[in-house]
Scaffold this motif. Structure first.
Motif, PDB file in Angstrom:
ATOM      1  N   ASN A 186       0.703  -1.204  -0.125  1.00 54.72           N
ATOM      2  CA  ASN A 186       0.106   0.053   0.013  1.00 54.72           C
ATOM      3  C   ASN A 186       0.915   1.422   0.033  1.00 54.72           C
ATOM      4  O   ASN A 186       2.063   1.141   0.138  1.00 54.72           O
ATOM      5  CB  ASN A 186      -1.119   0.156   1.163  1.00 54.72           C
ATOM      6  N   ARG A 187       0.128   2.213   0.009  1.00 55.74           N
ATOM      7  CA  ARG A 187       0.851   3.613  -0.139  1.00 55.74           C
ATOM      8  C   ARG A 187       1.761   4.080   1.248  1.00 55.74           C
ATOM      9  O   ARG A 187       2.832   4.488   0.950  1.00 55.74           O
ATOM     10  CB  ARG A 187      -0.075   4.897  -0.473  1.00 55.74           C
ATOM     11  N   ILE A 188       1.293   3.555   2.265  1.00 61.08           N
ATOM     12  CA  ILE A 188       1.999   3.525   3.534  1.00 61.08           C
ATOM     13  C   ILE A 188       3.386   2.999   3.357  1.00 61.08           C
ATOM     14  O   ILE A 188       4.503   3.498   3.801  1.00 61.08           O
ATOM     15  CB  ILE A 188       1.340   3.373   4.999  1.00 61.08           C
ATOM     16  N   GLU A 189       3.343   1.708   2.989  1.00 54.58           N
ATOM     17  CA  GLU A 189       4.641   1.076   2.801  1.00 54.58           C
ATOM     18  C   GLU A 189       5.557   1.805   1.840  1.00 54.58           C
ATOM     19  O   GLU A 189       6.768   1.679   2.019  1.00 54.58           O
ATOM     20  CB  GLU A 189       4.438  -0.457   2.366  1.00 54.58           C
ATOM     21  N   ALA A 190       4.898   2.021   0.748  1.00 54.94           N
ATOM     22  CA  ALA A 190       5.601   2.713  -0.315  1.00 54.94           C
ATOM     23  C   ALA A 190       6.540   3.980   0.007  1.00 54.94           C
ATOM     24  O   ALA A 190       7.360   4.331  -0.011  1.00 54.94           O
ATOM     25  CB  ALA A 190       4.593   2.974  -1.525  1.00 54.94           C
ATOM     26  N   ILE A 191       5.695   4.767   0.946  1.00 57.14           N
ATOM     27  CA  ILE A 191       6.424   5.950   1.471  1.00 57.14           C
ATOM     28  C   ILE A 191       7.564   5.446   2.465  1.00 57.14           C
ATOM     29  O   ILE A 191       8.470   6.248   2.431  1.00 57.14           O
ATOM     30  CB  ILE A 191       5.456   6.768   2.162  1.00 57.14           C
ATOM     31  N   ALA A 192       7.329   4.692   3.359  1.00 60.25           N
ATOM     32  CA  ALA A 192       8.249   4.054   4.307  1.00 60.25           C
ATOM     33  C   ALA A 192       9.440   3.561   3.410  1.00 60.25           C
ATOM     34  O   ALA A 192      10.477   3.912   3.634  1.00 60.25           O
ATOM     35  CB  ALA A 192       7.725   2.938   5.077  1.00 60.25           C
ATOM     36  N   VAL A 193       9.179   2.829   2.329  1.00 64.62           N
ATOM     37  CA  VAL A 193      10.361   2.255   1.916  1.00 64.62           C
ATOM     38  C   VAL A 193      11.256   3.583   0.965  1.00 64.62           C
ATOM     39  O   VAL A 193      12.360   3.415   0.926  1.00 64.62           O
ATOM     40  CB  VAL A 193      10.031   1.130   0.763  1.00 64.62           C
ATOM     41  N   ALA A 194      10.491   4.410   0.479  1.00 68.48           N
ATOM     42  CA  ALA A 194      11.048   5.351  -0.389  1.00 68.48           C
ATOM     43  C   ALA A 194      11.920   6.394   0.688  1.00 68.48           C
ATOM     44  O   ALA A 194      13.148   6.706   0.248  1.00 68.48           O
ATOM     45  CB  ALA A 194      10.038   5.987  -1.165  1.00 68.48           C
ATOM     46  N   LYS A 195      11.260   6.483   1.756  1.00 68.96           N
ATOM     47  CA  LYS A 195      11.994   7.372   2.715  1.00 68.96           C
ATOM     48  C   LYS A 195      13.369   6.571   3.043  1.00 68.96           C
ATOM     49  O   LYS A 195      14.470   7.357   3.375  1.00 68.96           O
ATOM     50  CB  LYS A 195      11.159   7.730   3.798  1.00 68.96           C
ATOM     51  N   GLU A 196      13.135   5.283   3.522  1.00 66.64           N
ATOM     52  CA  GLU A 196      14.067   4.396   4.014  1.00 66.64           C
ATOM     53  C   GLU A 196      15.394   4.477   3.326  1.00 66.64           C
ATOM     54  O   GLU A 196      16.523   4.357   3.827  1.00 66.64           O
ATOM     55  CB  GLU A 196      13.725   3.173   4.607  1.00 66.64           C
ATOM     56  N   LYS A 197      15.098   4.513   2.009  1.00 61.57           N
ATOM     57  CA  LYS A 197      16.146   4.519   0.889  1.00 61.57           C
ATOM     58  C   LYS A 197      16.648   5.783   0.569  1.00 61.57           C
ATOM     59  O   LYS A 197      17.634   5.721  -0.385  1.00 61.57           O
ATOM     60  CB  LYS A 197      15.764   3.479  -0.179  1.00 61.57           C
ATOM     61  N   GLY A 198      15.994   6.755   0.917  1.00 56.84           N
ATOM     62  CA  GLY A 198      16.344   8.066   0.679  1.00 56.84           C
ATOM     63  C   GLY A 198      15.846   8.427  -0.834  1.00 56.84           C
ATOM     64  O   GLY A 198      16.555   9.430  -1.385  1.00 56.84           O
TER      65      GLY A 198
END
Length: 200
Positions: A186-198
């Protein structure tokens, strides 16, 4: 004498770094600041030999400061000092032309050595960052990143569509594309992954 400024929002760490580096015979800390805007203005006004920049600071991030300084052709050497071994951050820093990117968990002796090497014209990049950056590029397009950023700010598809002059359906497509590319649910996980990877 190598004149440096330290930009770090954690006061205790900033003070400790300043004290340790001032103990070196050939290094002088001429200013310590706590946010990105102060860092930018201080570099412009004092023209230090080296500016140590933390990445995550208030007002402007260290990466934004580095990009702005490189854009105006500042003669100061830029070293990013961070706890974040994120490939996306590293890539962005390298693209901005920073002279060094080192992790905070190193010793003050290693940092002093990195400063001296940068002054000699070398580039100083932590090996784990170089390796991490080879592990995969950002799969998101600029538009997908922009849409995810707005979702992260709590905006609805309708609000995003108005802001970016897109239809709501197109916005939803960008979100689902990002979810697919990042292999999340989902979008929450997408945001988390994108942030975590910079990546955003």
């Amino acid at each position: 004498m190598i004149r440096i400024i330290i930009a770090e929002d954690q006061r205790m760490l900033r003070g400790a770094l300043g004290s340790l580096l001032n103990m070196e015979d050939d290094i002088e800390v001429i200013e310590e600041v706590g946010n990105g805007e102060e860092a930018y203005n201080t570099v412009i006004n004092l023209e230090p030999d080296v500016c140590l920049l933390d990445i995550e600071m208030p007002i402007k991030s260290g990466l934004e400061v580095a990009e702005d300084l490189m854009r105006i052709g500042s003669p100061s050497k830029i070293i990013i000092l961070t706890t974040f071994a994120r490939p996306g951050y590293f890539k962005r820093a390298v693209n901005a032309g920073v002279h060094g990117y080192v992790l905070k968990d190193g010793s003050s002796d290693e940092l002093a050595e990195a400063i001296r090497n940068v002054m000699k014209g070398k580039r100083e990049y932590a090996p784990e960052l170089v390796f991490g950056s080879l592990q995969g590029d950002n799969p998101l397009t600029e538009r997908e990143k922009e849409v995810l950023r707005l979702v992260a700010e709590g905006k609805t598809a309708k609000e995003i569509s108005q802001e970016l002059y897109l239809s709501s359906g197109t916005v939803r497509n960008y979100i689902s594309e990002a979810i697919n590319k990042l292999n999340v649910k989902n979008r929450i996980e997408a945001i988390a992954v994108a942030k975590e990877k910079g990546w955003m």
